[in-house]
Design a protein around this motif. Structure first.
Motif, short mmCIF file in Angstrom:
data_model
loop_
_atom_site.label_atom_id
_atom_site.label_comp_id
_atom_site.label_asym_id
_atom_site.label_seq_id
_atom_site.Cartn_x
_atom_site.Cartn_y
_atom_site.Cartn_z
N CYS A 73 29.48 57.61 -3.97
CA CYS A 73 29.33 57.96 -2.56
C CYS A 73 29.74 56.80 -1.67
CB CYS A 73 27.89 58.37 -2.26
SG CYS A 73 26.69 57.02 -2.42
N VAL A 74 29.90 57.13 -0.40
CA VAL A 74 30.12 56.12 0.63
C VAL A 74 29.00 56.24 1.65
CG1 VAL A 74 32.62 55.92 0.40
CG2 VAL A 74 31.67 57.62 1.96
N ILE A 75 28.63 55.10 2.19
CA ILE A 75 27.67 55.05 3.29
C ILE A 75 28.47 54.63 4.51
CG2 ILE A 75 25.60 53.94 4.19
CD1 ILE A 75 24.77 53.51 1.21
N ILE A 76 28.69 55.59 5.42
CA ILE A 76 29.53 55.33 6.59
C ILE A 76 28.63 54.97 7.77
CG2 ILE A 76 31.23 56.28 8.20
CD1 ILE A 76 32.18 58.11 5.91
N SER A 77 28.72 53.72 8.18
CA SER A 77 27.91 53.24 9.30
C SER A 77 28.78 52.41 10.24
CB SER A 77 26.72 52.43 8.77
OG SER A 77 27.14 51.46 7.85
N THR A 78 29.93 52.98 10.55
CA THR A 78 30.85 52.37 11.51
C THR A 78 30.36 52.69 12.92
OG1 THR A 78 32.20 54.38 11.44
CG2 THR A 78 32.83 52.59 9.95
N GLN A 79 31.10 52.27 13.92
CA GLN A 79 30.79 52.63 15.30
C GLN A 79 30.83 54.16 15.43
OE1 GLN A 79 29.99 50.48 17.94
NE2 GLN A 79 29.84 48.96 16.32
N ASP A 80 30.02 54.71 16.32
CA ASP A 80 29.90 56.16 16.50
C ASP A 80 31.24 56.86 16.61
OD1 ASP A 80 27.22 55.54 16.54
OD2 ASP A 80 26.89 56.14 18.63
N SER A 81 32.12 56.32 17.42
CA SER A 81 33.41 56.97 17.67
C SER A 81 34.35 56.87 16.47
CB SER A 81 34.08 56.36 18.90
OG SER A 81 34.35 54.99 18.67
N MET A 82 33.95 56.12 15.45
CA MET A 82 34.81 55.91 14.28
C MET A 82 34.29 56.63 13.03
SD MET A 82 35.24 51.82 14.97
CE MET A 82 36.10 51.49 13.45
N HIS A 83 33.42 57.60 13.17
CA HIS A 83 32.84 58.28 12.01
C HIS A 83 33.77 59.33 11.38
CE1 HIS A 83 28.34 57.41 13.07
NE2 HIS A 83 29.04 56.32 12.83
N ALA A 84 34.48 60.08 12.20
CA ALA A 84 35.18 61.27 11.71
C ALA A 84 36.29 60.97 10.71
CB ALA A 84 35.74 62.06 12.89
N ASP A 85 37.18 60.07 11.02
CA ASP A 85 38.33 59.83 10.13
C ASP A 85 37.91 59.36 8.74
OD1 ASP A 85 40.11 60.77 12.02
OD2 ASP A 85 40.65 58.78 12.75
N PRO A 86 37.02 58.36 8.62
CA PRO A 86 36.63 57.99 7.26
C PRO A 86 35.83 59.09 6.56
CG PRO A 86 35.44 56.67 8.88
CD PRO A 86 36.48 57.44 9.61
N ALA A 87 35.02 59.83 7.28
CA ALA A 87 34.25 60.92 6.65
C ALA A 87 35.19 61.96 6.05
CB ALA A 87 33.30 61.56 7.65
N VAL A 88 36.21 62.34 6.78
CA VAL A 88 37.18 63.33 6.28
C VAL A 88 37.96 62.73 5.10
CG1 VAL A 88 39.28 64.62 6.83
CG2 VAL A 88 37.36 64.60 8.45
N ALA A 89 38.41 61.51 5.23
CA ALA A 89 39.21 60.88 4.17
C ALA A 89 38.41 60.75 2.88
CB ALA A 89 39.69 59.50 4.63
N PHE A 90 37.16 60.30 2.98
CA PHE A 90 36.37 60.12 1.77
C PHE A 90 35.92 61.44 1.17
CE2 PHE A 90 36.07 55.75 3.45
CZ PHE A 90 36.60 55.09 2.34
N ALA A 91 35.69 62.44 2.00
CA ALA A 91 35.41 63.79 1.47
C ALA A 91 36.62 64.27 0.68
CB ALA A 91 35.07 64.75 2.60
N ASP A 92 37.81 64.06 1.22
CA ASP A 92 39.04 64.48 0.53
C ASP A 92 39.24 63.74 -0.80
OD1 ASP A 92 39.70 66.43 2.39
OD2 ASP A 92 41.05 65.13 3.52
#
Length: 167
Positions: A73-92
């Motif tokens: 898994c990944v724990i994504i704790s970037t800045q609020d506005s930066m959540h979507a792109d890594p979440a989609v990429a790591f889900a993929d």
């Protein structure tokens, strides 16, 4: 006993380090095996604290996403506005995701994340840690036992200062 969950910290600021701390307290349950953080000090701090090999220490989440999957898994704790792109990429890439709140800052980005996790059959957990703070638990207890009378309305406003949005 099962092997520990292997996690990559994406964003090693205060919240990312707080989540990673669990691995120090419960090493049989969680192991931090990678980190991506643009700030050198915090990137090196996490790498040293969790004995992360040099080849799993990155400046950007994009660098992590270029590799074959090497964690659960990944724990994504970037800045609020930066959540979507890594979440989609790591889900993929097939990673399960622990995502700091807010899920994203736009409805469209929330939908993108949801679609990616469904498409790839990965787990997504969005952290709302404020409900587990001691004062929130105490307030819930007082309401449930009727100690403070009839509650008509509660407004819980997080005091977010300018530093909350600073990169």
């Amino acid at each position: 006993m099962a092997d520990p969950v292997r996690a990559i910290i994406i964003g090693a600021g205060q919240r990312g380090r707080a989540y990673a701390q669990y691995a120090l307290e419960y090493p049989d349950a969680l192991q931090i095996v990678g980190v991506a953080e643009p700030q050198t000090y915090w990137r090196e701090h996490v790498a040293t604290t969790y004995a992360i090999p040099e080849d799993k220490v990155f400046t950007t989440w994009e660098d992590v996403a270029k590799l074959e999957k090497f964690a659960d898994c990944v724990i994504i704790s970037t800045q609020d506005s930066m959540h979507a792109d890594p979440a989609v990429a790591f889900a993929d890439l097939g990673y399960h995701i622990l995502l700091e709140k807010p899920m994203a800052v736009t409805k469209d980005d929330c939908l993108r994340i949801h679609e990616a996790t469904k498409r790839n059959n990965v787990l997504l957990a969005v952290c709302h840690v404020m409900r587990c703070t001691p004062y929130s638990l105490k307030l819930r207890e007082l309401i449930q036992c009727g100690a403070i009378g009839k509650v008509v309305n509660i407004q819980h406003i997080e005091p977010v200062g300018f530093w909350h949005q600073v990169n």
